[in-house]
Design a protein around this motif. Structure first.
Motif, PDB file in Angstrom:
ATOM      1  N   HIS A  50     -36.845  48.168   3.552  1.00 14.38           N
ATOM      2  CA  HIS A  50     -35.625  47.463   3.923  1.00 14.38           C
ATOM      3  C   HIS A  50     -35.415  47.544   5.433  1.00 14.38           C
ATOM      4  CE1 HIS A  50     -31.119  46.717   2.742  1.00 14.38           C
ATOM      5  NE2 HIS A  50     -31.620  45.774   3.505  1.00 14.38           N
ATOM      6  N   THR A  51     -35.546  48.724   5.984  1.00 11.44           N
ATOM      7  CA  THR A  51     -35.345  48.915   7.414  1.00 11.44           C
ATOM      8  C   THR A  51     -36.439  48.222   8.219  1.00 11.44           C
ATOM      9  OG1 THR A  51     -34.370  51.086   6.935  1.00 11.44           O
ATOM     10  CG2 THR A  51     -34.925  50.632   9.210  1.00 11.44           C
ATOM     11  N   LEU A  52     -37.671  48.213   7.697  1.00 12.46           N
ATOM     12  CA  LEU A  52     -38.756  47.503   8.375  1.00 12.46           C
ATOM     13  C   LEU A  52     -38.445  46.014   8.448  1.00 12.46           C
ATOM     14  CD1 LEU A  52     -41.547  47.339   9.643  1.00 12.46           C
ATOM     15  CD2 LEU A  52     -42.501  47.165   7.332  1.00 12.46           C
ATOM     16  N   SER A  53     -37.915  45.462   7.361  1.00  9.96           N
ATOM     17  CA  SER A  53     -37.556  44.046   7.385  1.00  9.96           C
ATOM     18  C   SER A  53     -36.480  43.799   8.438  1.00  9.96           C
ATOM     19  CB  SER A  53     -37.069  43.587   6.006  1.00  9.96           C
ATOM     20  OG  SER A  53     -35.769  44.058   5.736  1.00  9.96           O
ATOM     21  N   VAL A  63     -35.782  34.546   4.693  1.00  8.28           N
ATOM     22  CA  VAL A  63     -37.085  34.644   4.022  1.00  8.28           C
ATOM     23  C   VAL A  63     -37.604  36.077   4.078  1.00  8.28           C
ATOM     24  CG1 VAL A  63     -39.479  33.870   4.057  1.00  8.28           C
ATOM     25  CG2 VAL A  63     -37.645  32.230   4.486  1.00  8.28           C
ATOM     26  N   ALA A  64     -37.419  36.741   5.224  1.00  7.75           N
ATOM     27  CA  ALA A  64     -37.876  38.122   5.364  1.00  7.75           C
ATOM     28  C   ALA A  64     -37.143  39.039   4.397  1.00  7.75           C
ATOM     29  CB  ALA A  64     -37.679  38.595   6.806  1.00  7.75           C
ATOM     30  N   ILE A  65     -35.846  38.822   4.239  1.00  8.64           N
ATOM     31  CA  ILE A  65     -35.050  39.647   3.319  1.00  8.64           C
ATOM     32  C   ILE A  65     -35.508  39.429   1.880  1.00  8.64           C
ATOM     33  CG2 ILE A  65     -32.732  40.099   2.428  1.00  8.64           C
ATOM     34  CD1 ILE A  65     -31.630  39.259   5.147  1.00  8.64           C
ATOM     35  N   VAL A  68     -39.335  45.541  -3.309  1.00  8.22           N
ATOM     36  CA  VAL A  68     -38.529  46.604  -3.922  1.00  8.22           C
ATOM     37  C   VAL A  68     -38.544  46.476  -5.443  1.00  8.22           C
ATOM     38  CG1 VAL A  68     -36.174  47.468  -4.208  1.00  8.22           C
ATOM     39  CG2 VAL A  68     -37.043  46.961  -1.921  1.00  8.22           C
ATOM     40  N   PHE A  69     -38.338  45.255  -5.944  1.00  5.06           N
ATOM     41  CA  PHE A  69     -38.332  45.033  -7.395  1.00  5.06           C
ATOM     42  C   PHE A  69     -39.700  45.348  -8.000  1.00  5.06           C
ATOM     43  CE2 PHE A  69     -34.699  41.981  -6.602  1.00  5.06           C
ATOM     44  CZ  PHE A  69     -33.757  42.758  -7.240  1.00  5.06           C
ATOM     45  N   LYS A  70     -40.761  44.983  -7.292  1.00  4.39           N
ATOM     46  CA  LYS A  70     -42.114  45.214  -7.817  1.00  4.39           C
ATOM     47  C   LYS A  70     -42.374  46.701  -8.031  1.00  4.39           C
ATOM     48  CE  LYS A  70     -45.596  44.997  -5.016  1.00  4.39           C
ATOM     49  NZ  LYS A  70     -46.647  44.490  -4.077  1.00  4.39           N
ATOM     50  N   HIS A  71     -41.994  47.537  -7.068  1.00  5.55           N
ATOM     51  CA  HIS A  71     -42.229  48.964  -7.198  1.00  5.55           C
ATOM     52  C   HIS A  71     -41.327  49.603  -8.253  1.00  5.55           C
ATOM     53  CE1 HIS A  71     -44.322  48.428  -3.342  1.00  5.55           C
ATOM     54  NE2 HIS A  71     -44.948  49.546  -3.634  1.00  5.55           N
ATOM     55  N   ALA A  72     -40.088  49.147  -8.336  1.00  5.48           N
ATOM     56  CA  ALA A  72     -39.175  49.712  -9.329  1.00  5.48           C
ATOM     57  C   ALA A  72     -39.619  49.356 -10.743  1.00  5.48           C
ATOM     58  CB  ALA A  72     -37.752  49.213  -9.078  1.00  5.48           C
TER      59      ALA A  72
END
Length: 301
Positions: free
Chosen positions: A163-166, A198-200, A207-211
């Motif tokens: 999130h912070t990287l984005s 788009v970046a967000i 995030v959803f993929k990992h969760a």
């Protein structure tokens, strides 16, 4: 036959470390958000305001992470015999939802400016100072949080680091937009705000993929690696039906091991303990190991 980590010790220390990281990042994100948003309002820059809003959602994600870690740190009880570790995963999902809301807020604002044709951004040297300073903070926070996420195997910290990287990537886009505005292309400001959107959205997907990998009980440790740890124990002839699941920081494993059919119950029990210790020694993130003893008599499945 299984062995579980005590509530106090490695697990509680890990949760405490994650909590400290989230508090540090929360205060840094709040400072970055305030700087970008309020100067964006003062200068009329849509992309700077969008970037500030994104940083606010970073802070909200930190709060969600703190709540999730507080719940995940609770010990196992009658209703949750496997503990509460997945609350950390649920917190990651909430961060993903916050990202979607941020994308809607930023995107709708940019579309509104493009539709109206009214561009109000004013670029000054201070604009670049503010964005460069906050970008440096974001990159530092991302590096720090990502290292902590890998060391602590934390889904919340991993999601928050992305999130912070984005946010850092968005800041770079905003700087590019401000340069374009200064060169006489005012439309670049809301256009870069759309790039922010788009970046967000891309971050939310990650995030959803990992969760969902955790919630779908995806294997956490390669089967061959667990087998290698088991067969390295003297007396174990082979291992099969190996399964792992759970969060990255709290894995549950079970496996069947083949032993000499003439082994006594006491010997088999002691061997199972050795296998559990061997798996834990090789994979410190394993919280519980269940070992099923089978005689090596040629009748295994």
């Amino acid at each position: 036959m299984s062995k579980t980590l005590a509530t106090k010790g490695p697990v509680s220390e890990r949760m405490g470390s994650i909590r400290r990281v989230l508090w540090i990042v929360l205060f840094l994100n709040l400072g970055v958000a305030a700087a970008k948003y309020f100067y964006g309002v003062a200068s009329g820059s849509a992309s700077m305001q969008a970037d500030g809003i994104h940083s606010v959602f970073d802070s909200a994600g930190n709060v969600v992470g703190l709540v999730g870690i507080a719940l995940a740190a609770r010990p196992a009880d009658e209703g949750h015999p496997y503990g509460h570790a997945k609350f950390e995963t649920y917190a990651s999902l909430v961060i993903g939802v916050l990202l979607l809301l941020a994308a809607f807020e930023v995107g709708s604002s940019a579309v509104g400016k493009l539709a109206s044709g009214v561009y109000t951004a004013e670029v000054t040297p201070v604009s670049f100072v503010v964005m460069a300073g906050t970008l440096a903070v974001n990159l530092g926070v991302t590096t720090y949080e990502r290292r902590c996420a890998k060391r602590l195997k934390s889904e919340v910290l991993g999601a928050d680091a992305n999130h912070t990287l984005s946010d850092a990537l968005v800041s770079i886009g905003v700087i590019i937009g401000l340069v374009a505005v200064a060169l006489g292309f005012p439309m670049a400001d809301p256009v870069m705000a759309l790039v922010v959107t788009v970046a967000i959205l891309a971050t939310a997907y990650d995030v959803f993929k990992h969760a969902l990998a955790t919630l779908s009980d995806r294997a956490r440790i390669p089967e061959e690696d667990v087998r290698a740890a088991a067969v390295a124990v003297p007396g174990v002839r082979d291992a099969h039906r190996i399964r792992t699941r759970g969060t990255e920081g709290e894995v549950y494993a079970d496996l069947h091991v083949l032993v000499d059919p003439s082994m006594t119950v006491g010997e088999a029990h002691a061997l199972a303990d050795e296998v559990e210790d061997a798996v834990r020694a090789r994979f410190p993130n394993v919280a519980d190991t269940l070992v099923h003893i089978e005689p090596d008599d040629g009748h295994t499945e």
